[in-house]
Design an enzyme around this catalytic site. Structure first.
Site, short mmCIF file in Angstrom:
data_model
loop_
_atom_site.label_atom_id
_atom_site.label_comp_id
_atom_site.label_asym_id
_atom_site.label_seq_id
_atom_site.Cartn_x
_atom_site.Cartn_y
_atom_site.Cartn_z
N CYS A 111 0.95 -1.18 0.04
CA CYS A 111 -0.03 0.11 0.11
C CYS A 111 0.98 1.11 0.02
CB CYS A 111 -0.95 0.11 0.99
SG CYS A 111 -0.20 -0.43 2.86
N ASP A 143 -7.40 5.74 -1.32
CA ASP A 143 -7.10 4.37 -0.51
C ASP A 143 -6.53 3.25 -1.54
OD1 ASP A 143 -6.95 2.36 0.91
OD2 ASP A 143 -9.01 2.57 2.06
N HIS A 155 -6.28 0.28 -0.72
CA HIS A 155 -6.47 -0.98 -0.47
C HIS A 155 -7.57 -1.76 -1.01
CE1 HIS A 155 -4.43 0.89 3.04
NE2 HIS A 155 -3.77 -0.49 3.09
#
Length: 410
Positions: free
Chosen positions: A88, A291, A293
């Site tokens: 990430c 994000d 993820h």
């Protein structure tokens, strides 16, 4: 109705359905923002929520969004074929770097629209980040360059490690030709940046992009920071910081938010322990972030030579978090295409950052005397391409290991 007409009708219906779904997503996206007169700042641009919601949406969705991917070729030939669970921060570093390249080639005001033909530079930028070992900023290249920073492939990176990896990979990237400066000890040194970015114009030396003589640099610096360079290499400036021990110190909050207002802003890398986010803006005491993820399937170049980019832009609701929940380990990013942009950034820092009693970082004119001499980074003398060079971790010994001075708390 013929079979062909029926097929075309179904195709149109599918396309319309996709757009209707996007419209629903966009509506939810806008409704999640509070009803306020405060400005939303996105990478140096202000948006008034009450009158510019659609522009705000367009600005956010235009940012390149890099997420976990699966089913790419194994890293190093035998390593992982997905970065889910560990990549990430690398993806966030890719997003910050991609924004710098967008600003370099297309400008901050460039916007992205789905199904609309984009400039060739946009496609070329996107291809720099595809998950293949021959792409200069791929997950393969970043993970393997991380070995030189003491990180095993598949190990989680911190903000400073990603900054060091980007600095080293950029040495092999002749097309974008960025000067990447990563600050040390919370200190940005103007003299060092000028030395790195002031180059001789093409044709003025045997080697294009060669740094000017030290005597010429010294002459310019003796006249003050306003003395212009002969030519300026676009600057990616990354400032790794630790803004507290276990949590962010509230004394830094206002200065941190000010950075998103600067026209040179590339946002910030950070997040929570082992959960990295790319912060692109602020609203009050909340941060807006992309994000990484989400795990998507590997996308490669099509036969046409283009990349289907619809999975590289986030059309979902933007995520926000209180700045007080931010882990204190962060890295700020700024892009200065021309010398005047850097000089302007220095002025803004002096006005907005250095006014605080407890400063978020320092900006100094001269290289500190107790530091080792500053030597602009240079590509190692190798006969292979950058991609081939770092395909073998044994060859990473040409790079000096630079330890993280900050580690995300666990």
């Amino acid at each position: 109705m013929t079979a062909g007409e029926w097929s075309q009708g179904v195709e149109r219906s599918t396309v319309m359905s996709k757009y209707e779904n996007q419209i629903i997503i966009f509506t939810e996206y806008l409704e999640e923002f509070p009803d306020t007169d405060e400005l939303v700042w996105i990478l140096g641009k202000p948006h008034l929520l009450k009158t510019e919601k659609s522009k705000l949406l367009s600005d956010i969705s235009a940012r390149l969004w890099f997420t976990y991917r699966r089913k790419f070729s194994p890293i190093g030939g035998t390593g992982p074929s997905s970065d889910a669970g560990w990549g990430c921060m690398l993806r966030c570093g890719q997003m910050m770097l991609a924004q710098a390249l967008i600003c370099r080639h297309l400008g901050r005001d460039w916007n992205w629209e789905r199904q609309k033909e984009q400039p060739k530079e946009y496609q070329r930028i996107l291809q720099c980040f595809l998950d293949r070992k021959d792409c200069c900023y791929s997950i393969h290249q970043m993970a393997q360059m991380g070995v030189g920073e003491g990180k095993s492939i598949g190990e989680w990176f911190g903000p400073n490690t990603v900054a060091q990896v980007i600095k080293k990979l950029a040495l092999f990237d002749e097309w974008n030709s960025l000067a990447v400066y990563v600050s040390m000890d919370n200190t940005v040194v103007i003299e060092d940046i000028k030395k790195m970015c002031c180059v001789l114009p093409v044709g003025a030396a045997d080697t294009a992009g060669e740094s000017p003589p030290d005597s010429l640099i010294a002459s310019s610096q003796s006249k003050g920071t306003s003395a212009p360079c002969l030519a300026w290499k676009p600057l990616l400036l990354i400032v790794p910081l630790r803004l507290g021990i276990n949590q962010i110190n509230p004394v830094y909050i206002e200065a941190f938010k000010e950075c998103f207002k600067m026209p040179q802003s590339l946002g910030a890398l950070g997040g929570k322990p082992n959960n990295a986010y790319y912060f692109i803006g602020s609203l009050g005491d909340e941060l807006i972030f992309l994000d990484p993820h989400t795990t998507q399937t590997f996308v490669d170049t099509e036969e046409s030579g283009l990349v289907d980019d619809h999975t590289f832009h986030c059309l979902q609701s933007p995520q926000r978090m209180s700045i007080l929940n931010l882990d204190p380990s962060v890295a700020l990013g700024f892009f200065c295409k021309e010398e005047k942009d850097f000089d302007n950034w220095c002025s803004l820092v002096q006005k907005e950052i250095l006014k605080e009693n407890l400063r978020m970082f320092e900006l100094v004119q001269k290289h500190p005397s107790h530091w080792p001499p500053f030597v602009p980074p240079a590509k190692p003398e190798v006969t292979t391409t950058g991609a081939e060079f770092i395909d073998s971790t044994e060859q990473l010994e040409d790079f000096d290991l630079e330890e993280d001075f900050e580690i995300l708390s666990v």
